[in-house]
Motif scaffolding. Structure first.
Motif, mmCIF file in Angstrom:
data_model
loop_
_atom_site.group_PDB
_atom_site.id
_atom_site.type_symbol
_atom_site.label_atom_id
_atom_site.label_comp_id
_atom_site.label_asym_id
_atom_site.label_seq_id
_atom_site.Cartn_x
_atom_site.Cartn_y
_atom_site.Cartn_z
ATOM 1 N N PRO A 16 -2.757 6.309 6.933
ATOM 2 C CA PRO A 16 -1.676 5.609 7.638
ATOM 3 C C PRO A 16 -1.899 4.104 7.659
ATOM 4 O O PRO A 16 -0.962 3.345 7.830
ATOM 5 C CB PRO A 16 -1.728 6.198 9.045
ATOM 6 C CG PRO A 16 -3.140 6.629 9.220
ATOM 7 C CD PRO A 16 -3.589 7.078 7.845
ATOM 8 N N GLU A 17 -3.143 3.672 7.460
ATOM 9 C CA GLU A 17 -3.449 2.248 7.499
ATOM 10 C C GLU A 17 -3.041 1.520 6.226
ATOM 11 O O GLU A 17 -2.988 0.302 6.192
ATOM 12 C CB GLU A 17 -4.958 2.035 7.738
ATOM 13 C CG GLU A 17 -5.845 2.298 6.524
ATOM 14 C CD GLU A 17 -6.061 3.768 6.189
ATOM 15 O OE1 GLU A 17 -6.619 4.033 5.114
ATOM 16 O OE2 GLU A 17 -5.687 4.640 6.975
ATOM 17 N N THR A 18 -2.725 2.243 5.183
ATOM 18 C CA THR A 18 -2.410 1.597 3.920
ATOM 19 C C THR A 18 -1.193 0.698 4.071
ATOM 20 O O THR A 18 -1.286 -0.500 3.966
ATOM 21 C CB THR A 18 -2.163 2.651 2.819
ATOM 22 O OG1 THR A 18 -3.310 3.486 2.744
ATOM 23 C CG2 THR A 18 -1.953 2.012 1.488
ATOM 24 N N ALA A 75 6.069 5.309 -2.285
ATOM 25 C CA ALA A 75 4.919 4.476 -1.930
ATOM 26 C C ALA A 75 3.670 4.888 -2.702
ATOM 27 O O ALA A 75 2.910 4.033 -3.173
ATOM 28 C CB ALA A 75 4.664 4.553 -0.425
ATOM 29 N N VAL A 76 3.446 6.183 -2.849
ATOM 30 C CA VAL A 76 2.274 6.664 -3.573
ATOM 31 C C VAL A 76 2.360 6.283 -5.049
ATOM 32 O O VAL A 76 1.381 5.803 -5.643
ATOM 33 C CB VAL A 76 2.110 8.193 -3.406
ATOM 34 C CG1 VAL A 76 1.074 8.750 -4.354
ATOM 35 C CG2 VAL A 76 1.745 8.522 -1.971
ATOM 36 N N ILE A 77 3.537 6.442 -5.646
ATOM 37 C CA ILE A 77 3.684 6.104 -7.066
ATOM 38 C C ILE A 77 3.513 4.606 -7.283
ATOM 39 O O ILE A 77 2.841 4.179 -8.224
ATOM 40 C CB ILE A 77 5.041 6.619 -7.600
ATOM 41 C CG1 ILE A 77 5.005 8.148 -7.649
ATOM 42 C CG2 ILE A 77 5.373 6.041 -8.961
ATOM 43 C CD1 ILE A 77 6.323 8.801 -7.932
ATOM 44 N N VAL A 78 4.090 3.781 -6.407
ATOM 45 C CA VAL A 78 3.915 2.325 -6.521
ATOM 46 C C VAL A 78 2.437 1.967 -6.400
ATOM 47 O O VAL A 78 1.911 1.170 -7.178
ATOM 48 C CB VAL A 78 4.759 1.586 -5.463
ATOM 49 C CG1 VAL A 78 4.354 0.124 -5.362
ATOM 50 C CG2 VAL A 78 6.234 1.695 -5.790
ATOM 51 N N LEU A 90 0.298 0.175 -9.335
ATOM 52 C CA LEU A 90 -0.333 -1.125 -9.068
ATOM 53 C C LEU A 90 -1.853 -1.039 -9.142
ATOM 54 O O LEU A 90 -2.508 -1.995 -9.558
ATOM 55 C CB LEU A 90 0.117 -1.672 -7.717
ATOM 56 C CG LEU A 90 1.556 -2.173 -7.671
ATOM 57 C CD1 LEU A 90 1.891 -2.684 -6.277
ATOM 58 C CD2 LEU A 90 1.806 -3.247 -8.706
ATOM 59 N N ARG A 91 -2.412 0.098 -8.764
ATOM 60 C CA ARG A 91 -3.859 0.289 -8.907
ATOM 61 C C ARG A 91 -4.262 0.219 -10.378
ATOM 62 O O ARG A 91 -5.249 -0.416 -10.730
ATOM 63 C CB ARG A 91 -4.265 1.634 -8.305
ATOM 64 C CG ARG A 91 -5.758 1.881 -8.321
ATOM 65 C CD ARG A 91 -6.103 3.154 -7.619
ATOM 66 N NE ARG A 91 -5.709 3.009 -6.213
ATOM 67 C CZ ARG A 91 -5.665 4.002 -5.352
ATOM 68 N NH1 ARG A 91 -5.958 5.225 -5.734
ATOM 69 N NH2 ARG A 91 -5.317 3.800 -4.109
ATOM 70 N N LYS A 142 -4.379 -4.379 -0.682
ATOM 71 C CA LYS A 142 -5.048 -3.323 0.082
ATOM 72 C C LYS A 142 -4.481 -1.951 -0.277
ATOM 73 O O LYS A 142 -5.219 -0.986 -0.438
ATOM 74 C CB LYS A 142 -4.889 -3.592 1.572
ATOM 75 C CG LYS A 142 -5.579 -2.586 2.459
ATOM 76 C CD LYS A 142 -5.359 -2.923 3.918
ATOM 77 C CE LYS A 142 -5.937 -1.852 4.807
ATOM 78 N NZ LYS A 142 -5.601 -2.073 6.220
ATOM 79 N N ALA A 143 -3.156 -1.875 -0.423
ATOM 80 C CA ALA A 143 -2.520 -0.598 -0.763
ATOM 81 C C ALA A 143 -2.887 -0.137 -2.163
ATOM 82 O O ALA A 143 -2.990 1.055 -2.409
ATOM 83 C CB ALA A 143 -1.001 -0.730 -0.632
#
Length: 139
Positions: free
Chosen positions: A32-34, A95-98, A102-103, A130-131
């Protein structure tokens, strides 16, 4: 094809879809902090500009640019893995795919590429970095 085969394929697809929903829900609960939904909505215009600018940067590897173009196409597409009207996890797939794309951009191009093309504020960039940062395992 018999109806049993069609039913088996449909059941397999529904099971795979259910597993995906559970995994997205689990990821959103564990991290949740991402990025909170409020932060993500604030960052969305800058994030879309960042992705577009990175995709147009000829200094980046072709594979990185292709991933970014595919990400833009996915985000602009009205078809999602999880429909957006489903609370919490409706936007979690985006959000996970982005974050995953980006990673991979961070791994290949480095944070300098994101810093060079980021149109927003430094705190916004810090949230994006961070994400997209690799998850560190606890010892």
């Amino acid at each position: 094809m018999t109806w049993e085969t069609v039913a088996g394929i449909a059941a397999g697809l529904l099971l795979a879809y259910a597993v995906l929903l559970i995994l997205l829900w689990w990821y959103a609960r564990r991290h949740p902090e991402t990025v909170t939904m409020k932060d993500a909505l604030r960052l969305l215009p800058d994030l879309l500009r960042l992705i577009r600018r990175l995709a147009a940067d000829r200094k980046l590897a072709v594979g990185v640019r292709v991933r970014l173009v595919l990400l833009l196409a996915y985000l602009l597409s009205p078809i999602d893995l999880v429909p957006d009207f489903i609370p919490v996890i409706g936007y979690a797939d985006d959000a996970v795919i982005v974050a995953l794309v980006l990673r991979s951009v961070l791994k290949r191009a480095g944070p300098e590429a994101l810093e060079r093309h980021w149109p927003g504020s430094r705190p916004g960039l810090d949230v994006i970095l961070k994400a997209a940062a690799p998850v560190r395992r606890r010892p």
